[in-house]
Design a protein around this motif. Sequence first.
Motif, PDB file in Angstrom:
ATOM      1  N   PRO A 135       0.833  -1.205   0.000  1.00 39.31           N
ATOM      2  CA  PRO A 135       0.000   0.000   0.000  1.00 39.31           C
ATOM      3  C   PRO A 135       0.870   1.258   0.000  1.00 39.31           C
ATOM      4  CG  PRO A 135      -0.018  -1.034   2.173  1.00 39.31           C
ATOM      5  CD  PRO A 135       0.822  -1.892   1.278  1.00 39.31           C
ATOM      6  N   VAL A 136       0.598   2.154  -0.927  1.00 42.75           N
ATOM      7  CA  VAL A 136       1.283   3.444  -0.999  1.00 42.75           C
ATOM      8  C   VAL A 136       0.194   4.497  -1.161  1.00 42.75           C
ATOM      9  CG1 VAL A 136       2.937   4.868  -2.264  1.00 42.75           C
ATOM     10  CG2 VAL A 136       3.323   2.410  -2.058  1.00 42.75           C
ATOM     11  N   ASP A 137       0.076   5.353  -0.151  1.00 40.12           N
ATOM     12  CA  ASP A 137      -1.021   6.311  -0.076  1.00 40.12           C
ATOM     13  C   ASP A 137      -2.336   5.526  -0.173  1.00 40.12           C
ATOM     14  OD1 ASP A 137       0.747   8.499   0.244  1.00 40.12           O
ATOM     15  OD2 ASP A 137       1.055   8.577  -1.928  1.00 40.12           O
ATOM     16  N   LYS A 138      -3.139   5.763  -1.205  1.00 39.71           N
ATOM     17  CA  LYS A 138      -4.415   5.042  -1.319  1.00 39.71           C
ATOM     18  C   LYS A 138      -4.380   3.986  -2.417  1.00 39.71           C
ATOM     19  CE  LYS A 138      -7.037   8.792   0.624  1.00 39.71           C
ATOM     20  NZ  LYS A 138      -8.251   9.524   0.671  1.00 39.71           N
ATOM     21  N   ASP A 139      -3.198   3.719  -2.949  1.00 38.90           N
ATOM     22  CA  ASP A 139      -3.048   2.738  -4.019  1.00 38.90           C
ATOM     23  C   ASP A 139      -2.325   1.501  -3.505  1.00 38.90           C
ATOM     24  OD1 ASP A 139      -4.220   4.310  -6.116  1.00 38.90           O
ATOM     25  OD2 ASP A 139      -2.369   5.474  -6.211  1.00 38.90           O
ATOM     26  N   ILE A 140      -2.424   0.415  -4.267  1.00 35.49           N
ATOM     27  CA  ILE A 140      -1.701  -0.828  -3.983  1.00 35.49           C
ATOM     28  C   ILE A 140      -0.810  -1.120  -5.184  1.00 35.49           C
ATOM     29  CG2 ILE A 140      -1.890  -3.314  -3.544  1.00 35.49           C
ATOM     30  CD1 ILE A 140      -3.064  -1.847  -1.250  1.00 35.49           C
ATOM     31  N   TYR A 141       0.473  -1.335  -4.931  1.00 38.75           N
ATOM     32  CA  TYR A 141       1.424  -1.663  -5.983  1.00 38.75           C
ATOM     33  C   TYR A 141       1.983  -3.056  -5.733  1.00 38.75           C
ATOM     34  CZ  TYR A 141       1.392   3.309  -7.079  1.00 38.75           C
ATOM     35  OH  TYR A 141       1.011   4.575  -7.424  1.00 38.75           O
ATOM     36  N   ASN A 142       2.013  -3.883  -6.758  1.00 37.33           N
ATOM     37  CA  ASN A 142       2.643  -5.197  -6.661  1.00 37.33           C
ATOM     38  C   ASN A 142       4.129  -5.027  -6.928  1.00 37.33           C
ATOM     39  OD1 ASN A 142       0.217  -6.393  -6.085  1.00 37.33           O
ATOM     40  ND2 ASN A 142      -0.119  -7.179  -8.127  1.00 37.33           N
ATOM     41  N   VAL A 143       4.923  -5.261  -5.895  1.00 41.93           N
ATOM     42  CA  VAL A 143       6.360  -5.004  -5.925  1.00 41.93           C
ATOM     43  C   VAL A 143       7.104  -6.318  -5.707  1.00 41.93           C
ATOM     44  CG1 VAL A 143       8.211  -3.744  -4.766  1.00 41.93           C
ATOM     45  CG2 VAL A 143       5.988  -2.671  -5.035  1.00 41.93           C
ATOM     46  N   GLN A 144       8.138  -6.549  -6.507  1.00 39.06           N
ATOM     47  CA  GLN A 144       8.918  -7.774  -6.394  1.00 39.06           C
ATOM     48  C   GLN A 144      10.019  -7.589  -5.343  1.00 39.06           C
ATOM     49  OE1 GLN A 144       8.008  -6.569  -9.663  1.00 39.06           O
ATOM     50  NE2 GLN A 144       6.291  -7.909  -9.203  1.00 39.06           N
ATOM     51  N   PHE A 145      10.217  -8.630  -4.544  1.00 38.03           N
ATOM     52  CA  PHE A 145      11.251  -8.631  -3.511  1.00 38.03           C
ATOM     53  C   PHE A 145      12.251  -9.750  -3.796  1.00 38.03           C
ATOM     54  CE2 PHE A 145       8.495  -5.911  -1.231  1.00 38.03           C
ATOM     55  CZ  PHE A 145       9.212  -5.347  -0.188  1.00 38.03           C
ATOM     56  N   ASN A 146      13.521  -9.413  -3.671  1.00 38.39           N
ATOM     57  CA  ASN A 146      14.610 -10.391  -3.639  1.00 38.39           C
ATOM     58  C   ASN A 146      15.221 -10.236  -2.260  1.00 38.39           C
ATOM     59  OD1 ASN A 146      16.552 -12.263  -4.191  1.00 38.39           O
ATOM     60  ND2 ASN A 146      17.752 -10.948  -5.522  1.00 38.39           N
ATOM     61  N   ASP A 147      14.892 -11.164  -1.383  1.00 43.23           N
ATOM     62  CA  ASP A 147      15.074 -11.035   0.053  1.00 43.23           C
ATOM     63  C   ASP A 147      16.146 -12.022   0.524  1.00 43.23           C
ATOM     64  OD1 ASP A 147      14.584 -10.742   2.792  1.00 43.23           O
ATOM     65  OD2 ASP A 147      12.410 -10.804   2.551  1.00 43.23           O
ATOM     66  N   TRP A 148      17.244 -11.498   1.069  1.00 41.20           N
ATOM     67  CA  TRP A 148      18.342 -12.331   1.558  1.00 41.20           C
ATOM     68  C   TRP A 148      18.480 -12.180   3.061  1.00 41.20           C
ATOM     69  CZ3 TRP A 148      21.460 -15.770  -0.941  1.00 41.20           C
ATOM     70  CH2 TRP A 148      21.365 -15.800  -2.328  1.00 41.20           C
ATOM     71  N   MET A 149      18.592 -13.317   3.761  1.00 43.51           N
ATOM     72  CA  MET A 149      18.809 -13.326   5.201  1.00 43.51           C
ATOM     73  C   MET A 149      20.111 -14.078   5.478  1.00 43.51           C
ATOM     74  SD  MET A 149      15.045 -14.264   6.588  1.00 43.51           S
ATOM     75  CE  MET A 149      13.674 -13.150   6.326  1.00 43.51           C
TER      76      MET A 149
END
Length: 180
Positions: A135-149
Amino acid sequence: MKMIYRLLAIFLIGLLAACASPKVSDYANQKPVLDLSDYFNGTLDAYGIFTDRSGAVVKRFTVLMKCRWEVIDGKKVGTLDESFEYSDGTKQKRIWKLTEVSPGKYIGKADDVVGEAIGESAGNALNWTYTLALPVDKDIYNVQFNDWMYLVTPKVMINKAQMSKFGIYLGEVTLSFYKP
């Protein structure tokens, strides 16, 4: 002329190799070994920042995680209940359901994850890839994550997640997990 083409080919191969992403298997011999169901078990605290593509800190946040695992149909299934509190006072909740589908291979689901997160671990590292409905302001954006732990000590893990949309780098989330 052939020499120029050969030099150009060598240059391009070198350039592509420099852009190659690390693989989870690159960390197979690193210690301490990350056991996801052991580390994410009980209560953990996390502290993080979101930086935009210029590197500026946009948000700071803390996370309280309550985690538990059980065996269902012969597979380890974890519930990670995350409570976020952001520097602007907003709060957010995310509950992950993680399933170990084979040794070192995971799928994850959460209400704001589009489809499934795919995870793989080896040695001290875990890599997740997924799409988050952000969620960004009143919109929803599908965002890709490349997540390293990366497990640093048995009590401390560092998490670095790159965010992108249509292949365009948007920023990073950096987290430090602490297990008391």
